[in-house]
Design a protein around this motif. Structure first.
Motif, PDB file in Angstrom:
ATOM      1  N   SER A 119       2.893 -76.858  41.424  1.00  0.00           N
ATOM      2  CA  SER A 119       1.722 -76.128  41.728  1.00  0.00           C
ATOM      3  C   SER A 119       2.323 -74.618  41.551  1.00  0.00           C
ATOM      4  CB  SER A 119       1.251 -76.221  43.120  1.00  0.00           C
ATOM      5  OG  SER A 119       0.123 -75.427  43.514  1.00  0.00           O
TER       6      SER A 119
ATOM      7  N   GLN B  39       6.016 -66.703  40.094  1.00  0.00           N
ATOM      8  CA  GLN B  39       4.738 -66.767  39.859  1.00  0.00           C
ATOM      9  C   GLN B  39       4.613 -65.320  38.631  1.00  0.00           C
ATOM     10  OE1 GLN B  39       2.439 -65.863  43.469  1.00  0.00           O
ATOM     11  NE2 GLN B  39       2.614 -68.169  43.834  1.00  0.00           N
TER      12      GLN B  39
ATOM     13  N   ILE C 282      -6.476 -69.169  42.917  1.00  0.00           N
ATOM     14  CA  ILE C 282      -6.976 -69.566  43.960  1.00  0.00           C
ATOM     15  C   ILE C 282      -6.836 -71.214  44.201  1.00  0.00           C
ATOM     16  CG2 ILE C 282      -9.102 -69.761  45.227  1.00  0.00           C
ATOM     17  CD1 ILE C 282     -10.187 -67.351  44.181  1.00  0.00           C
TER      18      ILE C 282
ATOM     19  N   ASN D 127       0.915 -71.990  43.313  1.00  0.00           N
ATOM     20  CA  ASN D 127       0.940 -71.572  44.717  1.00  0.00           C
ATOM     21  C   ASN D 127       1.956 -71.975  45.519  1.00  0.00           C
ATOM     22  OD1 ASN D 127      -1.511 -70.120  44.229  1.00  0.00           O
ATOM     23  ND2 ASN D 127      -2.812 -71.983  44.537  1.00  0.00           N
ATOM     24  N   GLN D 128       2.833 -72.854  44.921  1.00  0.00           N
ATOM     25  CA  GLN D 128       4.088 -73.307  45.603  1.00  0.00           C
ATOM     26  C   GLN D 128       5.207 -72.424  44.948  1.00  0.00           C
ATOM     27  OE1 GLN D 128       4.418 -77.489  45.248  1.00  0.00           O
ATOM     28  NE2 GLN D 128       2.845 -77.961  46.748  1.00  0.00           N
TER      29      GLN D 128
ATOM     30  N   GLN E 294      -3.789 -63.620  41.291  1.00  0.00           N
ATOM     31  CA  GLN E 294      -3.926 -64.781  42.270  1.00  0.00           C
ATOM     32  C   GLN E 294      -4.372 -66.236  41.517  1.00  0.00           C
ATOM     33  OE1 GLN E 294      -6.262 -63.343  45.666  1.00  0.00           O
ATOM     34  NE2 GLN E 294      -4.258 -62.870  46.767  1.00  0.00           N
TER      35      GLN E 294
ATOM     36  N   PRO F  89      -5.209 -75.161  42.943  1.00  0.00           N
ATOM     37  CA  PRO F  89      -4.070 -75.589  42.848  1.00  0.00           C
ATOM     38  C   PRO F  89      -3.657 -75.968  41.519  1.00  0.00           C
ATOM     39  CG  PRO F  89      -5.644 -77.351  43.936  1.00  0.00           C
ATOM     40  CD  PRO F  89      -6.393 -76.219  43.681  1.00  0.00           C
TER      41      PRO F  89
END
Length: 244
Positions: free
Chosen positions: A133, A142, A87, A135-136, A85, A89
């Motif tokens: 980003s 990813q 966290i 996270n997008q 992960q 951005p």
């Protein structure tokens, strides 16, 4: 390049027990770890990288893992866990650039570090995502970014836990082709057995925490896989076929 040596290993967590004989992985080897879910593949990687404390000697170039400082470990090996992960951005470029910290001795990354990061993004088909980003991104995107970060460490050994998880067929083939060309040692649990058979040269087969076999690709048989996965195994057109 580092050589990995494992003394006889006996690790227990709850009701699970992992027992392995003494093993050695020479520099540059490409080793796949096969086995059902819960057979001990991820646990083994955590032991080999110090995330879990082993009660046996795990040595890199005859140095015990416990005696190697954390920063130096990051130069010896890189780990891609099953899940990771981010966290904050950060952009894709920033996440992959983080992998250079293992080589920078705490200094800020140089333009050379940035250029190497850009080159790696290009090799892994991530250039168009560089400013996005993290996270997008989709799960597969990813995954490729986190693989790029691990590769950016330039470690001698790569521990990659299911490196093609969530990836489409094209990117899975591209990544394994890229990994096969590296001079780094590669140790990787893999679920796609036919994909593994096409790219790896050595196989550890685990079942319920025990090593059933340590074989080369030429030695890997239907019987090995049938015992490992409790299924029927046949071959056709050079591929393994599985049935109940």
């Amino acid at each position: 390049m580092a050589e990995l040596r494992i003394a006889e290993l006996n690790y227990t967590r709850g009701e699970f027990n992992l027992q392995l004989p003494a093993l050695q992985v020479s520099q540059g080897e490409k080793l796949a770890i096969l086995g059902e879910n819960g057979s001990g593949k991820s646990t083994l990687l955590q032991l080999l990288t110090g995330l879990l404390e082993a009660n046996s000697d795990i040595c890199y170039d005859r140095r015990a893992l416990a005696q190697i400082p954390i920063r130096e470990r990051a130069r010896i090996f890189a780990l891609l866990p099953q899940q990771a992960q981010v966290i904050f951005p950060f952009s894709v470029f920033e996440v992959v650039l983080f992998g250079r910290f293992a080589q920078t001795d705490g200094r800020s990354p140089t333009e050379e570090d940035r250029n190497q990061t850009r080159e790696l993004l290009q090799k892994l088909d991530l250039t168009e995502l560089a400013e996005r980003s993290f996270n997008q991104l989709s799960g597969g995107e990813q995954r490729r970014v986190m693989l790029a970060r691990a590769l950016n460490q330039q470690a001698q050994i790569l521990f990659l836990d299911e490196p093609n998880a969530s990836l489409d067929v094209r990117h899975s083939l591209d990544i394994f082709a890229f990994l096969r060309q590296t001079t780094q040692t590669l140790i990787s649990p893999v679920h796609d057995i036919n994909l593994a058979a096409g790219f790896f040269e050595r196989f550890w087969l685990l079942k319920k925490g025990r090593l059933l076999a340590d074989v080369s690709r030429a030695q890997l048989t239907n019987e090995h896989l049938a015992e490992t996965y409790d299924v029927k195994v046949s071959t056709a057109a050079g591929s393994f076929i599985f049935s109940r």
